[in-house]
Enzyme design. Structure first.
Site, PDB file in Angstrom:
ATOM      1  N   CYS A   1       0.839  -1.209   0.000  1.00  0.00           N
ATOM      2  CA  CYS A   1       0.000   0.000   0.000  1.00  0.00           C
ATOM      3  C   CYS A   1       0.871   1.255   0.000  1.00  0.00           C
ATOM      4  O   CYS A   1       0.555   2.238  -0.667  1.00  0.00           O
ATOM      5  CB  CYS A   1      -0.918   0.025   1.225  1.00  0.00           C
ATOM      6  SG  CYS A   1      -2.056  -1.357   1.289  1.00  0.00           S
TER       7      CYS A   1
ATOM      8  N   ARG B   1      -7.940  -4.144  -3.037  1.00  0.00           N
ATOM      9  CA  ARG B   1      -7.450  -2.989  -3.809  1.00  0.00           C
ATOM     10  C   ARG B   1      -8.438  -2.736  -4.942  1.00  0.00           C
ATOM     11  O   ARG B   1      -8.333  -3.310  -6.024  1.00  0.00           O
ATOM     12  CB  ARG B   1      -6.050  -3.283  -4.363  1.00  0.00           C
ATOM     13  CG  ARG B   1      -5.056  -3.609  -3.278  1.00  0.00           C
ATOM     14  CD  ARG B   1      -3.667  -3.910  -3.821  1.00  0.00           C
ATOM     15  NE  ARG B   1      -2.892  -4.591  -2.792  1.00  0.00           N
ATOM     16  CZ  ARG B   1      -2.272  -3.982  -1.785  1.00  0.00           C
ATOM     17  NH1 ARG B   1      -2.310  -2.677  -1.683  1.00  0.00           N
ATOM     18  NH2 ARG B   1      -1.607  -4.667  -0.881  1.00  0.00           N
TER      19      ARG B   1
HETATM   20  C1  BEZ Z   1       0.562  -4.613   1.839  1.00  0.00           C
HETATM   21  O1  BEZ Z   1       1.752  -4.880   1.820  1.00  0.00           O
HETATM   22  O2  BEZ Z   1       0.122  -3.525   1.455  1.00  0.00           O
HETATM   23  C2  BEZ Z   1      -0.409  -5.662   2.279  1.00  0.00           C
HETATM   24  C3  BEZ Z   1      -0.094  -6.968   2.047  1.00  0.00           C
HETATM   25  C4  BEZ Z   1      -0.983  -7.953   2.470  1.00  0.00           C
HETATM   26  C5  BEZ Z   1      -2.166  -7.591   3.110  1.00  0.00           C
HETATM   27  C6  BEZ Z   1      -2.477  -6.268   3.315  1.00  0.00           C
HETATM   28  C7  BEZ Z   1      -1.587  -5.298   2.899  1.00  0.00           C
END
Ligand code: BEZ
Length: 228
Positions: free
Chosen positions: A64, A141
């Site tokens: 993110c 997402r």
């Molecule tokens: C992230 O790295 O943004 C992420 C990865 C897995 C679950 C939620 C966020």
């Protein structure tokens, strides 16, 4: 003990009792929200521009962080296309504010767009951003491309473990705006400047009209490309 309805027991999946997910062509739900730029009413905030409403799973997570800072770096490219960006997750406003500061410190990028603190999940649920099979606790997402009249024109979803591609998001923006402005369609892998598709005929009269077209690449009566 066995719980759930007979169909839930048969499929092993929870029944979907949530609000139906908005689809392409639907009017985007309007909502009031607390954001890092203050409280806003979505439609008023949109102010007659296109909007890209996108969700991320959680603040202070690595993928993110890369996505939101890249969208920030390329914000001017969205602005040039009359698009406003707005992010949403179920994190609190305090978390959002702390993350915005942290991203500025560690990656030297200040997010120019607001982040919605959707702690009660109202926005996420209205837009169908929580996909229980992927995660029942956080938003996937999601990307909603909303036109100036408030109609959803495209939707893209990615799972938690795959970051989005900003070039592809901008390509969809360009394709939507080019198709609309010129009454055409955009073929596979289209990018700005490429030939576009003359929409296929729906009547014999339209077939005849297409025969009269000049300066086009005619592969068959239904497959005609042209430059803009
Ligand atoms: C992230 O790295 O943004 C992420 C990865 C897995 C679950 C939620 C966020």
């Amino acid at each position: 003990m066995c719980t759930g309805s007979p169909s839930e027991q048969a499929t092993g999946q929870a029944a979907n009792t949530a609000t139906p997910m908005p689809r392409i062509g639907d009017s985007a739900p309007d909502f009031k929200a607390v954001t890092t730029h203050g409280e806003l009413q979505f439609r008023d905030w949109q102010a007659g521009k296109w909007a890209l409403l996108f969700s991320h799973p959680a603040d202070f997570t690595p993928v993110c962080s890369t996505e939101l800072t890249e969208l920030a770096r390329r914000n001017a490219e969205f602005e040039a296309r009359n698009f406003k960006l707005i992010g949403v997750s179920i994190d609190s406003i305090h978390s959002h504010l702390a993350w915005v500061e942290n991203l500025d410190q560690i990656l030297k990028v200040r997010l120019p767009y607001p982040l919605i603190a959707d702690t009660d999940k109202k926005v996420s649920q209205q837009f169908g951003m929580i996909h229980p099979g992927e995660s029942s606790t956080v938003t996937v997402r999601a990307l909603f491309f909303i036109d100036p009249k408030g109609t959803i024109r495209a939707i893209i979803y990615y799972p938690l473990n795959v970051g989005r591609n900003v070039d592809e998001i901008l390509r969809v923006v360009d394709a939507l705006q080019t198709a609309e402005a010129n009454g055409v369609a955009c073929p596979v892998n289209w990018k700005k400047g490429d030939k576009v598709i003359v929409p296929p005929p729906k009547t014999e009269k339209e077939v005849a009209a297409r025969k009269a077209l000049t300066n086009v690449e005619r592969l068959d009566f239904y497959l005609i490309k042209k430059s803009l």
